[in-house]
Design an enzyme around this catalytic site. Structure first.
Site, PDB file in Angstrom:
ATOM      1  CG  PHE A   1      43.663  38.716  52.820  1.00 49.79           C
ATOM      2  CD1 PHE A   1      44.124  40.472  53.713  1.00 49.79           C
ATOM      3  CD2 PHE A   1      42.281  38.605  52.047  1.00 49.79           C
ATOM      4  CE1 PHE A   1      42.935  41.317  53.976  1.00 49.79           C
ATOM      5  CE2 PHE A   1      41.698  39.660  52.487  1.00 49.79           C
ATOM      6  CZ  PHE A   1      41.687  40.451  52.980  1.00 49.79           C
ATOM      7  CG  ASP A   2      40.951  34.890  51.080  1.00 49.41           C
ATOM      8  OD1 ASP A   2      40.225  35.193  51.360  1.00 49.41           O
ATOM      9  OD2 ASP A   2      41.680  35.612  50.380  1.00 49.41           O
TER      10      ASP A   2
END
Length: 216
Positions: free
Chosen positions: A8-9
């Protein structure tokens, strides 16, 4: 059916949840330094997350909500997820980041994934962060998470795709059938079958490997 697992990040999102939280807690510089060391494999992910969570102790519920509301997914990410799911694939987010931030960012774009495996920041009775962290991807690694999920949904590992950028993505990139680096760190690049810098290019790579039908 394939299983496509996104970090994600830094990958699916161009936001860094711990940075957004740290800005509101006044510890952005300290958190950024710890994050960079972890992403370059100079510090274990677990140790880095515990250190960052400790710096966030006492951050109010309102500030936490504000930080998660600022999380965004990359341009084109929502449509790519939709295409993958429309074509019958299982889409997962495997992240050392935080469940609430992932959910908020996806919901804002009106898109959903099939599975989210993420960590959490516990709160006290007043809703403020306790400075602790918990979840499956602190001590656990993404290769095990990917293998467990593949077994659960009935997809052989040869039919898995992993997309990531940092050192904690290395385990899943190494075991996936197709490993794609999204502007990967230098330590990550050698294990990637392909490297991309946009969701558009990722769609092209997935089409070239037969995961997606010809690009729109």
């Amino acid at each position: 059916m394939s299983l496509i697992a996104f970090d994600f990040d830094g990958t699916l999102s161009d936001s860094e949840m711990t940075v957004l939280l740290a800005e509101r807690a006044g510890v952005a510089d300290e958190v950024a330094e710890i994050t960079e060391r972890a992403m370059n494999d100079e510090l274990s992910y677990a140790e880095s997350l515990y250190q960052r969570a400790a710096l966030l102790e006492g951050l109010s519920a309102a500030d936490v909500a504000d930080a998660f509301d600022a999380v965004r997914i990359r341009p084109g990410a929502a449509r790519l997820i939709e295409r993958l799911r429309e074509e019958g694939h299982h889409v997962a987010v495997l992240t050392g980041g935080f469940e609430h931030g992932v959910e908020a960012a996806l919901a804002r774009e009106g898109v959903a994934v099939d599975t989210i495996v993420a960590n959490r920041l516990p709160t006290g009775p007043d809703g403020a962060l306790t400075g602790e962290a918990e979840g499956p991807l602190i001590e656990g690694t993404k290769d095990d998470a990917l293998a467990d999920l593949a077994a659960e949904v009935g997809v052989p590992m040869t039919e898995t795709v992993a997309v990531g950028d940092g050192a904690n993505d290395l385990p899943m990139l190494e075991v996936a059938g197709l490993a794609v680096g999204f502007v990967p760190k230098s330590a990550v690049r050698p294990v990637c079958d392909s490297v991309v810098a946009s969701m558009y290019r990722l769609g092209k790579v997935l089409a070239a490997h037969g995961v997606l039908a010809a690009d729109e």
